[in-house]
Scaffold this active site. Structure first.
Site, PDB file in Angstrom:
ATOM      1  N   THR A  14      -1.142 157.073  65.976  1.00 51.66           N
ATOM      2  CA  THR A  14      -0.576 158.098  65.095  1.00 51.66           C
ATOM      3  C   THR A  14      -1.569 159.226  64.813  1.00 51.66           C
ATOM      4  O   THR A  14      -1.184 160.382  64.672  1.00 51.66           O
ATOM      5  CB  THR A  14      -0.141 157.434  63.774  1.00 51.66           C
ATOM      6  OG1 THR A  14       0.938 156.554  64.069  1.00 51.66           O
ATOM      7  CG2 THR A  14       0.319 158.432  62.741  1.00 51.66           C
ATOM      8  N   THR A  86      -2.677 152.158  64.666  1.00 49.22           N
ATOM      9  CA  THR A  86      -2.921 151.129  63.650  1.00 49.22           C
ATOM     10  C   THR A  86      -2.092 149.869  63.877  1.00 49.22           C
ATOM     11  O   THR A  86      -2.388 148.826  63.299  1.00 49.22           O
ATOM     12  CB  THR A  86      -2.618 151.665  62.234  1.00 49.22           C
ATOM     13  OG1 THR A  86      -1.226 151.991  62.153  1.00 49.22           O
ATOM     14  CG2 THR A  86      -3.457 152.880  61.907  1.00 49.22           C
ATOM     15  N   ASP A  87      -1.063 149.957  64.728  1.00 46.01           N
ATOM     16  CA  ASP A  87      -0.193 148.784  64.918  1.00 46.01           C
ATOM     17  C   ASP A  87      -0.963 147.552  65.392  1.00 46.01           C
ATOM     18  O   ASP A  87      -0.535 146.423  65.128  1.00 46.01           O
ATOM     19  CB  ASP A  87       0.910 149.102  65.939  1.00 46.01           C
ATOM     20  CG  ASP A  87       1.970 150.039  65.368  1.00 46.01           C
ATOM     21  OD1 ASP A  87       1.936 150.311  64.158  1.00 46.01           O
ATOM     22  OD2 ASP A  87       2.829 150.481  66.143  1.00 46.01           O
TER      23      ASP A  87
HETATM   24  N1  ASP Z   1       2.735 153.428  66.065  1.00 45.18           N
HETATM   25  C1  ASP Z   1       1.410 153.845  65.772  1.00 45.18           C
HETATM   26  C2  ASP Z   1       0.454 153.217  66.759  1.00 45.18           C
HETATM   27  O1  ASP Z   1       0.011 152.094  66.549  1.00 45.18           O
HETATM   28  C3  ASP Z   1       1.061 153.520  64.406  1.00 45.18           C
HETATM   29  C4  ASP Z   1      -0.242 154.106  63.951  1.00 45.18           C
HETATM   30  O2  ASP Z   1      -1.100 154.479  64.725  1.00 45.18           O
HETATM   31  O3  ASP Z   1      -0.401 154.162  62.726  1.00 45.18           O
HETATM   32  O4  ASP Z   1       0.157 153.848  67.737  1.00 45.18           O
END
Ligand code: ASP
Length: 325
Positions: A14, A86-87
């Site tokens: 993200t 963050t996933d």
């Molecule tokens: N969907 C995103 C990812 O993990 C979530 C994030 O980065 O916060 O790439």
């Protein structure tokens, strides 16, 4: 004052995402683009940034992370930062920590809000992560996760919220430090950093995670036997308990592959010596399961997959898990 050199590997997430209205955000910004958004960066470190690829965190692979670990190993910087989605940060930081030997820390960061969102958290997270990575007090701490002004040990941190900037929590014991007044502040001195448990050439084997649910049946557990998995993590209930109707399938599984006992309850270690009913932790351990200790089911899967990939014997797998009990 000589500034530390910090190498930053941007993998996506993200924090790199922007997008058109209606189509949703997707990875777009390179490492150079990200660094240009961080005021004051030049005052805390000499930054060398690489963007090997841009992906959402959900699509990262062990092979890609091992390549990053190999680049980190060959890199003489005082600190390393991995920027990603963050996933999967709770998993990737743990995996990178298992492969990391050097005194220089590996700090993993990302953002909960996209790059063009109001109050985007990416730039502040990058500054905190890079400053922390190059700071002498971060040495010998292995893999850390820095987001939202908190410094977490990779072993304990989990993503606990789908959308808030305070999504990351160390559910067993709390953060190990904070980024306050423009500098990292650790609560305790660095522990003796353990040597890497695995080489970065390890190719983790396939390990299934099977969740126990109310009035569930054993079909998924049984099916793992025929699906070619080399090991299984059972995501049990409570302190480490399975429904009695899973036990025949479990016994059949234990004859073929290692089975690790973790729990769907996030905090606390799985128990080893309290309950005595069929399907309790005492019963399961007697049947041959390996307790996951403090590890979440997804971290236990990584440890078992890496152990199997490294050719560990059953006893070596048990000894490795015992380090986390
Ligand atoms: N969907 C995103 C990812 O993990 C979530 C994030 O980065 O916060 O790439």
């Amino acid at each position: 004052m000589t500034l530390p050199t910090v190498h930053v590997y941007v993998l996506g997430g993200t924090i790199t995402m922007a997008g058109g209205a209606g189509t949703g955000i997707a990875p777009k910004l390179s490492g150079e683009d990200l660094m240009a958004q961080v005021p004051g960066l030049r005052d805390v470190a000499n930054v060398v940034v690489k963007t090997p690829f841009l992906k959402p965190g959900a699509s990262l692979t062990f092979a890609e992370l091992s390549n990053v670990a190999a680049m980190i190993q060959d890199d003489p910087a005082q600190g390393h930062v991995v920027v990603q989605g963050t996933d999967t940060i709770d998993e990737t930081a743990f995996f990178l920590g298992l492969l990391h030997n050097a005194q220089a820390p590996v700090v993993v960061t990302g953002a909960m809000r996209g790059a063009s969102a109001l109050s985007a958290d990416g730039p502040a997270n990058l500054l905190a992560a890079i400053h922390t990575a190059g700071h002498p007090e971060a040495a010998n701490r292995g893999a850390l996760v820095v987001l939202n002004d908190e410094i977490h040990q990779a072993l304990y941190v989990e993503k606990m919220h789908k959308g808030l900037v305070q999504a990351f929590q160390s559910i067993n014991g709390g953060a190990v430090g904070y980024y306050l007044e423009g500098r990292p502040r650790f609560l305790h001195p660095a522990p003796q950093h353990r040597a890497a448990l695995f080489s970065n050439r390890v190719a983790p084997e396939r390990v299934a995670v099977v969740k126990a649910v109310l009035d569930g049946d054993d079909a998924l557990l049984r099916a793992t036997l025929d699906l070619g998995y080399h090991g299984v993590v059972v995501e049990a209930m409570g302190a480490g308990h399975l429904p009695a109707q899973y036990l025949d399938a479990l016994d059949a599984l234990l004859e073929r592959v290692p089975v690790v006992l973790a729990s769907r309850v996030p905090a606390g270690p799985v128990f080893q010596n309290t309950y005595g009913f069929p399907g309790s932790e005492i019963d399961l351990i007697r049947r041959g399961v390996i307790p996951a200790g403090w590890l979440s089911p997804h971290k236990a899967r990584i440890l078992l997959a890496a152990g199997l990939g490294a050719g560990q014997s059953m006893q070596e797998i048990r000894d490795t898990f015992a380090r986390f009990a």
